[in-house]
Design an enzyme around this catalytic site. Structure first.
Site, PDB file in Angstrom:
ATOM      1  N   ARG A  73      43.147  50.046  51.226  1.00  0.00           N
ATOM      2  CA  ARG A  73      44.407  49.364  51.538  1.00  0.00           C
ATOM      3  C   ARG A  73      45.315  50.242  52.392  1.00  0.00           C
ATOM      4  NH1 ARG A  73      45.005  47.305  45.285  1.00  0.00           N
ATOM      5  NH2 ARG A  73      44.023  45.245  45.508  1.00  0.00           N
ATOM      6  N   ARG A  86      39.152  51.495  41.900  1.00  0.00           N
ATOM      7  CA  ARG A  86      40.617  51.378  42.033  1.00  0.00           C
ATOM      8  C   ARG A  86      41.159  52.495  42.921  1.00  0.00           C
ATOM      9  NH1 ARG A  86      43.021  46.692  40.046  1.00  0.00           N
ATOM     10  NH2 ARG A  86      44.913  47.844  39.490  1.00  0.00           N
ATOM     11  N   THR A 119      48.387  48.494  44.898  1.00  0.00           N
ATOM     12  CA  THR A 119      48.492  47.088  45.298  1.00  0.00           C
ATOM     13  C   THR A 119      49.229  46.905  46.625  1.00  0.00           C
ATOM     14  OG1 THR A 119      48.557  46.516  42.960  1.00  0.00           O
ATOM     15  CG2 THR A 119      49.226  44.802  44.492  1.00  0.00           C
ATOM     16  N   GLU A 136      35.537  39.195  34.372  1.00  0.00           N
ATOM     17  CA  GLU A 136      35.392  38.817  35.778  1.00  0.00           C
ATOM     18  C   GLU A 136      33.922  38.754  36.206  1.00  0.00           C
ATOM     19  OE1 GLU A 136      37.901  41.649  37.794  1.00  0.00           O
ATOM     20  OE2 GLU A 136      39.737  40.778  36.949  1.00  0.00           O
ATOM     21  N   HIS A 149      39.844  43.441  45.835  1.00  0.00           N
ATOM     22  CA  HIS A 149      40.187  43.398  44.416  1.00  0.00           C
ATOM     23  C   HIS A 149      39.199  44.264  43.667  1.00  0.00           C
ATOM     24  CE1 HIS A 149      40.759  41.910  40.319  1.00  0.00           C
ATOM     25  NE2 HIS A 149      39.445  41.820  40.261  1.00  0.00           N
ATOM     26  N   PHE A 173      54.289  34.023  42.962  1.00  0.00           N
ATOM     27  CA  PHE A 173      53.344  34.035  44.080  1.00  0.00           C
ATOM     28  C   PHE A 173      51.988  33.418  43.731  1.00  0.00           C
ATOM     29  CE2 PHE A 173      53.126  38.253  41.999  1.00  0.00           C
ATOM     30  CZ  PHE A 173      51.782  38.331  41.677  1.00  0.00           C
ATOM     31  N   LYS A 229      38.434  40.275  49.863  1.00  0.00           N
ATOM     32  CA  LYS A 229      39.194  39.024  49.940  1.00  0.00           C
ATOM     33  C   LYS A 229      39.052  38.403  51.332  1.00  0.00           C
ATOM     34  CE  LYS A 229      42.565  40.692  46.495  1.00  0.00           C
ATOM     35  NZ  LYS A 229      44.011  40.956  46.227  1.00  0.00           N
ATOM     36  N   ASN A 288      45.896  42.233  50.784  1.00  0.00           N
ATOM     37  CA  ASN A 288      45.561  43.645  50.556  1.00  0.00           C
ATOM     38  C   ASN A 288      44.052  43.883  50.442  1.00  0.00           C
ATOM     39  OD1 ASN A 288      45.129  42.589  48.049  1.00  0.00           O
ATOM     40  ND2 ASN A 288      46.616  43.865  46.975  1.00  0.00           N
ATOM     41  N   TYR A 341      42.646  34.650  38.473  1.00  0.00           N
ATOM     42  CA  TYR A 341      44.022  35.161  38.460  1.00  0.00           C
ATOM     43  C   TYR A 341      44.865  34.564  37.332  1.00  0.00           C
ATOM     44  CZ  TYR A 341      43.494  37.790  42.812  1.00  0.00           C
ATOM     45  OH  TYR A 341      43.126  38.708  43.763  1.00  0.00           O
TER      46      TYR A 341
HETATM   47  P1  ATP Z   1      43.782  42.977  42.346  1.00  0.00           P
HETATM   48  O1  ATP Z   1      43.941  42.390  40.945  1.00  0.00           O
HETATM   49  O2  ATP Z   1      43.548  41.922  43.403  1.00  0.00           O
HETATM   50  O3  ATP Z   1      42.870  44.158  42.436  1.00  0.00           O
HETATM   51  P2  ATP Z   1      46.042  44.545  41.862  1.00  0.00           P
HETATM   52  O4  ATP Z   1      45.501  44.720  40.498  1.00  0.00           O
HETATM   53  O5  ATP Z   1      46.258  45.727  42.713  1.00  0.00           O
HETATM   54  O6  ATP Z   1      45.185  43.572  42.718  1.00  0.00           O
HETATM   55  P3  ATP Z   1      47.895  42.628  40.777  1.00  0.00           P
HETATM   56  O7  ATP Z   1      49.259  43.022  40.386  1.00  0.00           O
HETATM   57  O8  ATP Z   1      46.881  42.309  39.735  1.00  0.00           O
HETATM   58  O9  ATP Z   1      47.373  43.722  41.804  1.00  0.00           O
HETATM   59  O10 ATP Z   1      48.048  41.376  41.736  1.00  0.00           O
HETATM   60  C1  ATP Z   1      46.928  40.619  42.075  1.00  0.00           C
HETATM   61  C2  ATP Z   1      46.992  40.231  43.525  1.00  0.00           C
HETATM   62  O11 ATP Z   1      48.075  39.339  43.742  1.00  0.00           O
HETATM   63  C3  ATP Z   1      47.273  41.403  44.483  1.00  0.00           C
HETATM   64  O12 ATP Z   1      46.122  42.113  44.827  1.00  0.00           O
HETATM   65  C4  ATP Z   1      47.873  40.686  45.665  1.00  0.00           C
HETATM   66  O13 ATP Z   1      46.872  40.088  46.496  1.00  0.00           O
HETATM   67  C5  ATP Z   1      48.662  39.574  45.006  1.00  0.00           C
HETATM   68  N1  ATP Z   1      50.064  39.957  44.785  1.00  0.00           N
HETATM   69  C6  ATP Z   1      50.542  40.854  43.885  1.00  0.00           C
HETATM   70  N2  ATP Z   1      51.874  40.954  43.952  1.00  0.00           N
HETATM   71  C7  ATP Z   1      52.258  40.098  44.928  1.00  0.00           C
HETATM   72  C8  ATP Z   1      53.516  39.716  45.494  1.00  0.00           C
HETATM   73  N3  ATP Z   1      54.657  40.264  45.070  1.00  0.00           N
HETATM   74  N4  ATP Z   1      53.508  38.802  46.485  1.00  0.00           N
HETATM   75  C9  ATP Z   1      52.384  38.230  46.915  1.00  0.00           C
HETATM   76  N5  ATP Z   1      51.157  38.535  46.424  1.00  0.00           N
HETATM   77  C10 ATP Z   1      51.093  39.448  45.453  1.00  0.00           C
END
Ligand code: ATP
Length: 135
Positions: A103, A85, A91, A127, A116, A57, A9, A113, A49
């Site tokens: 992370r 993962r 996350t 994707e 992805h 968010f 990212k 974080n 997303y």
């Molecule tokens: P990714 O899909 O990016 O690998 P993830 O699967 O670990 O991450 P998700 O729950 O799918 O997490 O959330 C997608 C992304 O949205 C997170 O990686 C983070 O950048 C952002 N995100 C998630 N929760 C929050 C939150 N509470 N506040 C702000 N940003 C968030």
């Protein structure tokens, strides 16, 4: 063997962690199939997303992902989806990601974080088609 989509990212790119992430992918035994430094459009970010469209968010997440270049990578290998993962960690970089994960080693904030990785075979297919339509 399977494929997954990895993103470094904008925070990971601006902090100079691209090499670190690629190095960990390679040391895990996974291969790089495609890689591109990409400026992300609002449309691509919103599609990527889409499952978070109703979350509070979402706007800030799209702004973050479009705020600087990302490095998009198609990674291939045995159990590549779960394996990345695991490399990424949970996350939340502090509460969930353990030390030794990307992370856990380099992040502090949930939004920023660093990486992805696709979370299932269906998301990986969706994707990879979205980010690398010519692959
Ligand atoms: P990714 O899909 O990016 O690998 P993830 O699967 O670990 O991450 P998700 O729950 O799918 O997490 O959330 C997608 C992304 O949205 C997170 O990686 C983070 O950048 C952002 N995100 C998630 N929760 C929050 C939150 N509470 N506040 C702000 N940003 C968030």
């Amino acid at each position: 063997s399977e494929r997954t989509l990895v993103l470094v990212k904008p925070d990971g790119v601006s902090r100079g962690l691209v090499g670190e992430v690629i190095s960990r992918i390679e040391r895990k035994g996974l291969s790089l199939v495609a890689l591109e430094l990409k400026h992300v459009s609002k449309e691509l970010a919103e599609q990527h997303y889409a499952e978070h469209a109703e979350r509070p968010f979402f706007g800030s997440l799209v702004e973050f992902i479009t705020g600087g270049p990302v490095v998009a990578i198609v990674v291939e290998g045995v159990r590549a989806i779960a394996a990345f993962r695991q490399l990424a960690g949970g996350t939340d970089p502090v509460e969930k990601a353990v030390p030794g994960s990307i992370r856990g080693d380099f992040g502090t904030e949930v939004q920023y974080n660093l990486v992805h990785g696709s979370d299932s075979a269906d998301s990986a297919k969706r994707e990879i088609d979205l980010w690398f339509p010519n692959l």
